[in-house]
Every structure is written in structure tokens, then in C-alpha cells.
Design an enzyme around this catalytic site. Structure first.
Site, PDB file in Angstrom:
ATOM      1  CG  HIS A 146     -30.239  36.952 -23.034  1.00  0.00           C
ATOM      2  ND1 HIS A 146     -30.852  38.571 -23.468  1.00  0.00           N
ATOM      3  CD2 HIS A 146     -28.615  37.439 -22.527  1.00  0.00           C
ATOM      4  CE1 HIS A 146     -29.448  38.604 -23.082  1.00  0.00           C
ATOM      5  NE2 HIS A 146     -28.132  38.250 -22.831  1.00  0.00           N
ATOM      6  NE  ARG A 167     -34.387  35.319 -24.985  1.00  0.00           N
ATOM      7  CZ  ARG A 167     -33.969  35.025 -24.095  1.00  0.00           C
ATOM      8  NH1 ARG A 167     -34.315  36.523 -23.095  1.00  0.00           N
ATOM      9  NH2 ARG A 167     -34.513  34.270 -23.399  1.00  0.00           N
ATOM     10  CE1 TYR A 176     -35.439  33.468 -18.889  1.00  0.00           C
ATOM     11  CE2 TYR A 176     -33.971  32.195 -18.538  1.00  0.00           C
ATOM     12  CZ  TYR A 176     -34.232  32.709 -19.286  1.00  0.00           C
ATOM     13  OH  TYR A 176     -33.890  33.521 -20.462  1.00  0.00           O
TER      14      TYR A 176
HETATM   15  C1  LIG Z   1     -25.775  48.660 -18.467  1.00  0.00           C
HETATM   16  C2  LIG Z   1     -26.400  47.057 -17.921  1.00  0.00           C
HETATM   17  N1  LIG Z   1     -26.799  46.851 -17.269  1.00  0.00           N
HETATM   18  C3  LIG Z   1     -26.706  45.058 -17.062  1.00  0.00           C
HETATM   19  C4  LIG Z   1     -26.333  44.225 -18.659  1.00  0.00           C
HETATM   20  C5  LIG Z   1     -26.444  42.896 -18.607  1.00  0.00           C
HETATM   21  N2  LIG Z   1     -27.622  42.624 -19.412  1.00  0.00           N
HETATM   22  C6  LIG Z   1     -27.157  42.209 -20.960  1.00  0.00           C
HETATM   23  S1  LIG Z   1     -28.730  41.762 -21.969  1.00  0.00           S
HETATM   24  C7  LIG Z   1     -29.345  41.599 -20.386  1.00  0.00           C
HETATM   25  C8  LIG Z   1     -30.862  42.355 -21.227  1.00  0.00           C
HETATM   26  C9  LIG Z   1     -31.464  43.093 -22.030  1.00  0.00           C
HETATM   27  O1  LIG Z   1     -32.482  43.254 -22.501  1.00  0.00           O
HETATM   28  P1  LIG Z   1     -33.506  44.034 -23.569  1.00  0.00           P
HETATM   29  O2  LIG Z   1     -33.332  44.998 -23.277  1.00  0.00           O
HETATM   30  O3  LIG Z   1     -34.608  43.161 -23.235  1.00  0.00           O
HETATM   31  O4  LIG Z   1     -32.693  43.338 -25.368  1.00  0.00           O
HETATM   32  P2  LIG Z   1     -32.759  41.331 -25.311  1.00  0.00           P
HETATM   33  O5  LIG Z   1     -31.490  41.078 -25.083  1.00  0.00           O
HETATM   34  O6  LIG Z   1     -33.476  41.005 -25.071  1.00  0.00           O
HETATM   35  O7  LIG Z   1     -32.374  41.646 -26.769  1.00  0.00           O
HETATM   36  C10 LIG Z   1     -28.735  42.624 -19.020  1.00  0.00           C
HETATM   37  C11 LIG Z   1     -29.734  42.885 -17.848  1.00  0.00           C
HETATM   38  C12 LIG Z   1     -25.163  45.157 -19.402  1.00  0.00           C
HETATM   39  N3  LIG Z   1     -25.095  43.983 -20.548  1.00  0.00           N
HETATM   40  N4  LIG Z   1     -25.556  45.933 -19.297  1.00  0.00           N
END
Ligand SMILES: Cc1ncc(C[n+]2csc(CCOP(=O)(O)OP(=O)(O)O)c2C)c(N)n1
Ligand SMILES: [Mg+2]
Length: 359
Positions: free
Chosen positions: A264, A260, A273
């Protein structure tokens, strides 16, 4: 066109871990994509990055909603989308693969208008086989499996591609979705973008397994790992999994290893971080530059072409963003619509208050 064997849109292809090295040179013996096809992939990757830059700028001016860019992951986004057929296959996105949905037929102005809080203009048009963006992590996977199983029961020759992240793989829904897909032999490809981050949680502490792809074994199907910054390899691996599913071979898990190269989303500050050295290292593996270097080496790319394409793609993106901005804004009263058959009194009062009435 050289006499070398190439990967074309119309032929089944073999899985390849890496086709193009970060320096833009082909891996020995690897089969590249047809040149025309590769140029198309590059165009979509550049469109994705240019769109990211533009809407981040707009968001900073208060003119766009919270946005998760795909920067650094364009080869995964585009290579996987090119491997499915918009006319018969279904796409189940998470939220970082915006340009994959657009490749699959969702107009850019429609998905852009979602980020502007539009309702009607953000509706997915009839006939577009894309499910809505999913923000509840991994919640899309059981639904995607259900969709694929349903297509199988109906005897259709369609396949589902469902996106998930490295972080999403720790959710219960991941297990439920993949387990059911294995049991039903549903025609589905789980495309896991391992971008090394789940907001601020590093992949290093996400799981003790050394490979996400290995997890497929626990569900009774194949898992493959591919260089997610190599659009040709991503296409080949996804296409092989799609062909297998279409022939009745059941699900696959494709792990695309990428990085990435941004925050985020627009609310995040990764300098809190992230080690800047990791970012610098990732830049040397940029998925777009890699293809441009390769195309330059065979005389198909130069600075002039880069400038011309950049201008055209910016205009294309801006046209869609203008349409989205001009699309009908929601009526504030819509916030009450489609929730209750019989609204409770407090909701009735709030609705009347919003309309300018008395409480
Ligand atoms: C069920 C749930 N838990 C927590 C969140 C908060 N949250 C949003 S994005 C994220 C990280 C997801 O990371 P990843 O699956 O690696 O996808 P990326 O953002 O890296 O594409 C989190 C924890 C959420 N949206 N839904
Ligand atoms: Mg991630």
C-alpha cells in the site's frame, strides 16, 4: 503504419473494454493507438515504474517520505492522463497517480520535493491545472465536482478528471461528489482505480456490488468498466468520457480493473494479508510487458531499446530527484505560519522556544 484504423490523439474515439491481451496480441477487431502515441505511453509507464523503484530505495535509506507506488497500475495512470488536455483540463489526484500529475504538467522535481518535506519548492506552479495530492480518502471528490460545475457555469470547455480508489468508493464523500455531479451535469470523469486493495481490505469485502461502474446508474450517468492493465483500452474509455463531458454530456465513472503489484505504501507489509498466488497471477497481466510484447511483434521493441530507454529514464528521474533534494529546506518556524490570525499564548510560547527563547 498499417491500413488498420487506429486511435489517434486528434480524433474522438470509441470506448473499448480491451484492446491488447496480456500476451501482447490485439483483440480481434480492436483499434490500436497510433504507434508513436503508444511508444509515448510506454515511455511514461516505464518512467513511472523506474521512479517507484528509485524512491522506494531512497525511502529505505531515510532519504524520502512515505510513498505509495503505482506499480502494476501504470496503464491506468498513464492511459487516463493522456486522455485529458493539460492546457485546459483539470486533474484532481488521490495519491497513487504521481506520474499522471507529472504528465499533466506538474514538474517531477516539484512533486518529489513534497516527499522531502519542502514547502516553497513543492508549491504547484502557476498555470498547472493539478490540485494537490489528497490523502484524506475521497475528500477530493466534492471539490472536484465543485470545480467542474464552476467551469461549466463559466462556459469554459474544460473537463475535470478526478481519481479515486476501490476503497474510496465506500466513503460518504464519494456519494456526495458523484450525486452532485449527476444533478449539475458537471463536466467530470471519475476515474476509479480498482486495484483490489484498500490497504489490507480486499475488494471482495469492500462492497457487495459486482461492479463499481454500475454505481453510476444511481447518480444518473454512465459507468464503464475497462481493463485497467491495458493502456490502449484505458485511453479509449477515458477519452470517450472526456469527449462526452466536453460536449455537455455530463459526468462518467470509469472503473479501471487493475492490481496493486506492491505494498500500500512504504509502511505496509502485504505478506501479512496477501495471497502470493494473486500477485503471481497479476504479474502475468503486467501492463508494461504487454505493450512491449506488442511493439516487439511489430518490430518496434527489443532488448537494446529497453536498455537505452531504461538508462535515459533513470537519468531523467535522478535529475528531478537531485533538484528536489537540493531545493530550499523549510524553515522550522514555518510550522507556525498560515494557521492563526492571532496565535494563542501557548503557540506564541512554543514558537519562541523553538527559536531558542525562554518559555
Ligand atoms: C478519510 C480517511 N479514512 C481512512 C484513511 C486511511 N487510508 C489511507 S489509504 C486507505 C485505503 C484507500 O484505498 P483505495 O481507495 O482503494 O486506494 P488505493 O490505496 O488502493 O490506491 C485508507 C483507508 C484516510 N487516509 N482517510
Ligand atoms: Mg484500492
Amino acid at each position: 503504419m498499417s491500413a488498420r484504423a487506429v486511435v489517434s490523439k486528434n480524433r474522438p474515439v470509441a470506448m473499448q473494454r480491451q484492446v491488447l491481451q496480456p500476451d501482447g496480441k490485439l483483440v480481434d477487431g480492436a483499434q490500436p493507438m497510433e504507434e508513436e502515441f503508444l511508444l509515448e505511453a510506454l515511455r511514461w509507464m516505464m518512467k513511472s515504474r523506474l521512479y517507484d523503484h528509485r524512491v522506494i530505495g531512497l525511502q529505505r535509506q531515510g532519504q524520502f517520505g512515505v510513498y505509495s507506488p503505482g506499480m502494476g497500475q501504470e496503464a491506468s495512470i498513464v492511459g487516463s492522463a493522456m486522455a485529458v488536455d493539460p492546457a485546459r483540463d483539470w486533474m484532481v489526484p488521490q495519491y497513487r497517480e504521481l506520474m499522471a500529475s507529472v504528465h499533466h504538467g506538474l514538474p517531477l522535481e516539484v512533486i518529489s520535493s513534497q516527499y522531502l518535506g519542502k514547502i516553497g519548492p513543492a508549491r504547484i506552479p502557476e498555470g498547472v491545472k493539478v490540485l494537490p495530492t489528497q490523502v484524506a480518502i475521497a475528500a477530493q471528490l466534492p471539490q472536484a465536482t465543485g470545480l467542474a460545475w464552476g467551469l461549466k457555469l463559466r462556459g469554459e470547455d474544460s473537463v475535470v478528471i478526478a481519481y479515486i480508489g476501490d476503497g474510496g468508493s465506500s466513503e460518504g464523500d464519494f456519494h456526495e461528489g458523484l450525486n452532485l455531479a449527476g444533478v449539475t451535469k458537471a463536466p467530470i470523469v471519475f476515474f476509479l482505480s480498482n486495484n483490489q486493495w484498500a490497504i489490507s481490505t480486499s475488494r471482495r469485502v469492500q462492497t457487495a456490488t459486482r461492479s463499481f461502474a454500475l454505481r453510476a446508474a444511481g447518480y444518473g450517468f454512465d459507468g464503464v468498466e475497462v481493463d485497467g492493465n491495458d493502456v490502449m483500452a484505458v485511453y479509449a474509455a477515458t477519452r470517450a468520457a472526456v469527449d462526452k463531458a466536453r460536449k455537455g454530456g455530463g459526468p462518467s465513472l470509469v472503473e479501471a480493473t487493475t492490481y496493486r503489484m506492491s505494498f500500500h505504501n512504504t509502511t505496509d507489509n502485504p505478506s501479512r494479508y496477501q495471497d502470493p498466488k494473486d500477485y503471481e497471477e497479476a504479474k502475468t497481466r503486467d501492463p508494461i510487458e504487454r505493450v512491449q510484447k506488442y511493439l516487439a511483434s511489430i518490430g518496434l521493441w527489443d532488448g537494446k531499446k529497453d536498455e537505452a530507454w531504461t538508462e535515459e529514464l533513470r537519468e531523467e528521474n535522478d535529475r528531478a530527484l537531485k533538484l528536489a533534494a537540493e531545493a530550499q529546506p523549510p524553515n522550522p518556524d514555518d510550522v507556525f505560519a498560515n494557521v492563526y490570525q492571532d496565535p494563542p499564548l501557548r503557540i506564541v510560547r512554543q514558537r519562541s522556544e523553538l527559536a531558542g527563547g525562554q518559555r
